[in-house]
Design a protein around this motif. Structure first.
Motif, PDB file in Angstrom:
ATOM      1  N   ARG A 198       0.807  -1.221   0.000  1.00 19.60           N
ATOM      2  CA  ARG A 198       0.000   0.000   0.000  1.00 19.60           C
ATOM      3  C   ARG A 198       0.841   1.273   0.000  1.00 19.60           C
ATOM      4  O   ARG A 198       0.350   2.326  -0.410  1.00 19.60           O
ATOM      5  N   GLN A 199       2.083   1.184   0.409  1.00 21.42           N
ATOM      6  CA  GLN A 199       2.961   2.357   0.350  1.00 21.42           C
ATOM      7  C   GLN A 199       3.251   2.743  -1.096  1.00 21.42           C
ATOM      8  O   GLN A 199       3.568   3.887  -1.389  1.00 21.42           O
ATOM      9  N   PHE A 200       3.127   1.795  -1.994  1.00 21.98           N
ATOM     10  CA  PHE A 200       3.363   2.032  -3.418  1.00 21.98           C
ATOM     11  C   PHE A 200       2.061   2.160  -4.201  1.00 21.98           C
ATOM     12  O   PHE A 200       1.955   2.959  -5.113  1.00 21.98           O
ATOM     13  N   ALA A 201       1.073   1.328  -3.848  1.00 20.00           N
ATOM     14  CA  ALA A 201      -0.151   1.219  -4.643  1.00 20.00           C
ATOM     15  C   ALA A 201      -1.320   2.033  -4.094  1.00 20.00           C
ATOM     16  O   ALA A 201      -2.352   2.106  -4.744  1.00 20.00           O
ATOM     17  N   GLY A 202      -1.168   2.614  -2.926  1.00 20.37           N
ATOM     18  CA  GLY A 202      -2.229   3.422  -2.344  1.00 20.37           C
ATOM     19  C   GLY A 202      -2.925   2.710  -1.199  1.00 20.37           C
ATOM     20  O   GLY A 202      -2.915   1.471  -1.120  1.00 20.37           O
ATOM     21  N   PRO A 203      -3.557   3.464  -0.305  1.00 18.93           N
ATOM     22  CA  PRO A 203      -4.115   2.901   0.933  1.00 18.93           C
ATOM     23  C   PRO A 203      -5.320   1.995   0.744  1.00 18.93           C
ATOM     24  O   PRO A 203      -5.670   1.238   1.643  1.00 18.93           O
ATOM     25  N   ARG A 204      -5.948   2.024  -0.407  1.00 20.92           N
ATOM     26  CA  ARG A 204      -7.130   1.186  -0.623  1.00 20.92           C
ATOM     27  C   ARG A 204      -6.813  -0.111  -1.375  1.00 20.92           C
ATOM     28  O   ARG A 204      -7.704  -0.927  -1.602  1.00 20.92           O
ATOM     29  N   TRP A 205      -5.568  -0.297  -1.766  1.00 19.27           N
ATOM     30  CA  TRP A 205      -5.196  -1.489  -2.519  1.00 19.27           C
ATOM     31  C   TRP A 205      -5.486  -2.739  -1.700  1.00 19.27           C
ATOM     32  O   TRP A 205      -5.259  -2.791  -0.495  1.00 19.27           O
ATOM     33  N   CYS A 206      -6.007  -3.754  -2.361  1.00 18.75           N
ATOM     34  CA  CYS A 206      -6.249  -5.063  -1.750  1.00 18.75           C
ATOM     35  C   CYS A 206      -5.752  -6.142  -2.696  1.00 18.75           C
ATOM     36  O   CYS A 206      -5.880  -6.010  -3.919  1.00 18.75           O
ATOM     37  N   PRO A 207      -5.209  -7.203  -2.153  1.00 17.80           N
ATOM     38  CA  PRO A 207      -4.738  -8.289  -3.009  1.00 17.80           C
ATOM     39  C   PRO A 207      -5.898  -9.056  -3.631  1.00 17.80           C
ATOM     40  O   PRO A 207      -7.023  -9.029  -3.118  1.00 17.80           O
ATOM     41  N   ALA A 208      -5.622  -9.743  -4.719  1.00 15.81           N
ATOM     42  CA  ALA A 208      -6.642 -10.579  -5.356  1.00 15.81           C
ATOM     43  C   ALA A 208      -6.943 -11.797  -4.488  1.00 15.81           C
ATOM     44  O   ALA A 208      -8.053 -12.321  -4.499  1.00 15.81           O
ATOM     45  N   GLU A 209      -5.934 -12.217  -3.706  1.00 17.95           N
ATOM     46  CA  GLU A 209      -6.082 -13.433  -2.917  1.00 17.95           C
ATOM     47  C   GLU A 209      -5.239 -13.337  -1.651  1.00 17.95           C
ATOM     48  O   GLU A 209      -4.132 -12.800  -1.678  1.00 17.95           O
ATOM     49  N   ILE A 210      -5.774 -13.845  -0.545  1.00 18.97           N
ATOM     50  CA  ILE A 210      -5.038 -14.003   0.708  1.00 18.97           C
ATOM     51  C   ILE A 210      -5.228 -15.457   1.124  1.00 18.97           C
ATOM     52  O   ILE A 210      -6.362 -15.952   1.167  1.00 18.97           O
ATOM     53  N   ALA A 211      -4.120 -16.131   1.425  1.00 19.00           N
ATOM     54  CA  ALA A 211      -4.198 -17.547   1.777  1.00 19.00           C
ATOM     55  C   ALA A 211      -3.603 -17.793   3.164  1.00 19.00           C
ATOM     56  O   ALA A 211      -2.644 -17.131   3.573  1.00 19.00           O
ATOM     57  N   PHE A 212      -4.199 -18.754   3.862  1.00 18.00           N
ATOM     58  CA  PHE A 212      -3.776 -19.162   5.193  1.00 18.00           C
ATOM     59  C   PHE A 212      -3.580 -20.674   5.207  1.00 18.00           C
ATOM     60  O   PHE A 212      -4.365 -21.406   4.604  1.00 18.00           O
ATOM     61  N   LYS A 213      -2.564 -21.137   5.914  1.00 15.61           N
ATOM     62  CA  LYS A 213      -2.431 -22.571   6.151  1.00 15.61           C
ATOM     63  C   LYS A 213      -3.427 -23.013   7.215  1.00 15.61           C
ATOM     64  O   LYS A 213      -3.892 -24.135   7.213  1.00 15.61           O
ATOM     65  N   SER A 214      -3.735 -22.118   8.127  1.00 14.01           N
ATOM     66  CA  SER A 214      -4.653 -22.426   9.226  1.00 14.01           C
ATOM     67  C   SER A 214      -6.023 -22.803   8.702  1.00 14.01           C
ATOM     68  O   SER A 214      -6.493 -22.274   7.707  1.00 14.01           O
ATOM     69  N   ARG A 215      -6.642 -23.688   9.448  1.00 14.90           N
ATOM     70  CA  ARG A 215      -8.036 -24.051   9.168  1.00 14.90           C
ATOM     71  C   ARG A 215      -8.883 -23.295  10.184  1.00 14.90           C
ATOM     72  O   ARG A 215      -8.957 -23.675  11.343  1.00 14.90           O
ATOM     73  N   PHE A 216      -9.453 -22.204   9.748  1.00 20.33           N
ATOM     74  CA  PHE A 216     -10.313 -21.403  10.611  1.00 20.33           C
ATOM     75  C   PHE A 216     -11.286 -20.653   9.723  1.00 20.33           C
ATOM     76  O   PHE A 216     -11.140 -20.632   8.509  1.00 20.33           O
ATOM     77  N   SER A 217     -12.266 -20.053  10.334  1.00 23.23           N
ATOM     78  CA  SER A 217     -13.255 -19.280   9.578  1.00 23.23           C
ATOM     79  C   SER A 217     -13.042 -17.799   9.855  1.00 23.23           C
ATOM     80  O   SER A 217     -13.299 -17.341  10.973  1.00 23.23           O
ATOM     81  N   PRO A 218     -12.551 -17.052   8.870  1.00 23.79           N
ATOM     82  CA  PRO A 218     -12.430 -15.609   9.069  1.00 23.79           C
ATOM     83  C   PRO A 218     -13.808 -15.013   9.378  1.00 23.79           C
ATOM     84  O   PRO A 218     -14.825 -15.498   8.898  1.00 23.79           O
ATOM     85  N   SER A 219     -13.801 -13.977  10.183  1.00 31.12           N
ATOM     86  CA  SER A 219     -15.062 -13.350  10.571  1.00 31.12           C
ATOM     87  C   SER A 219     -15.753 -12.728   9.361  1.00 31.12           C
ATOM     88  O   SER A 219     -15.099 -12.369   8.374  1.00 31.12           O
ATOM     89  N   PRO A 220     -17.059 -12.572   9.437  1.00 33.83           N
ATOM     90  CA  PRO A 220     -17.769 -11.875   8.358  1.00 33.83           C
ATOM     91  C   PRO A 220     -17.204 -10.465   8.130  1.00 33.83           C
ATOM     92  O   PRO A 220     -17.148  -9.996   6.994  1.00 33.83           O
TER      93      PRO A 220
END
Length: 190
Positions: free
Chosen positions: A151-173
């Protein structure tokens, strides 16, 4: 395994805001209570994760890892990473530096850049620990450190196309809503 106290302080900020007696709980868990005053000191990762797991359950917090990680700012990263973000001529050059310097945040962090289609993936791994209850706390910080850096390069609203976790959990809504245009994957293999 150790990590910078500044990162545990992100979690204690969340806990403090809901009225948790943070210093008492840290002391009972065998963790230092002066996290904000000594952000560059190191604390034991597994002890901290055990503390976070207990606090999340005790306080009835959904996805404490996400709540704390979204507080991460470039100013909360180590000096070398902050300098790299300001001095790198391009995002790619900055990410190369990020991958080399992130180990100062946690000596067991390993980041790498992997080509994927027309773009790249920034992959992170906590070396030596593949699966344990609570790994998502560390993974949220790893993912947000990379997002914060980009975000320091792409701007504060940039979001990745994908985020991956090895953990098996349910991210909050709330986490899924915040990254509504990002594919969030859990239980991924190396």
């Amino acid at each position: 395994m150790l990590f910078r106290a500044a990162h545990l302080a992100l979690y204690t900020e969340v806990l403090r805001e809901i009225g948790t007696p943070v210093e008492r709980e840290l002391a009972a868990a065998g963790l230092p209570t002066m996290l904000a005053e000594q952000p560059d000191s190191y604390v034991p990762l597994l002890l901290a994760i055990d503390f976070l797991r207990k606090m999340e359950q005790k306080e009835g917090i959904e996805d404490l890892g996400f709540l704390a990680a979204q507080r991460l700012a470039l100013s909360g990263l180590g000096a070398d990473l902050r300098i790299a973000a300001h001095r790198a001529p391009t995002l790619y050059a900055g990410l190369q530096l990020f991958c080399r310097l992130a180990r100062f945040e946690n000596p067991n962090f390993r980041f790498s850049i992997v080509p994927k289609g027309d773009g790249i993936q920034v992959c992170s791994e906590l070396v030596g620990y593949h699966e344990f209850d609570g790994l998502q706390y560390s993974e949220w910080l790893q993912n947000f450190a990379a997002v914060t850096f980009v975000r320091q390069f792409a701007g504060p609203r940039w979001c990745p196309a994908e985020i991956a976790f090895k953990s098996r959990f349910s991210p909050s809504p709330h986490a899924l809503e915040r990254f509504s245009n990002t594919r969030v994957l859990t239980g991924m293999k190396t």
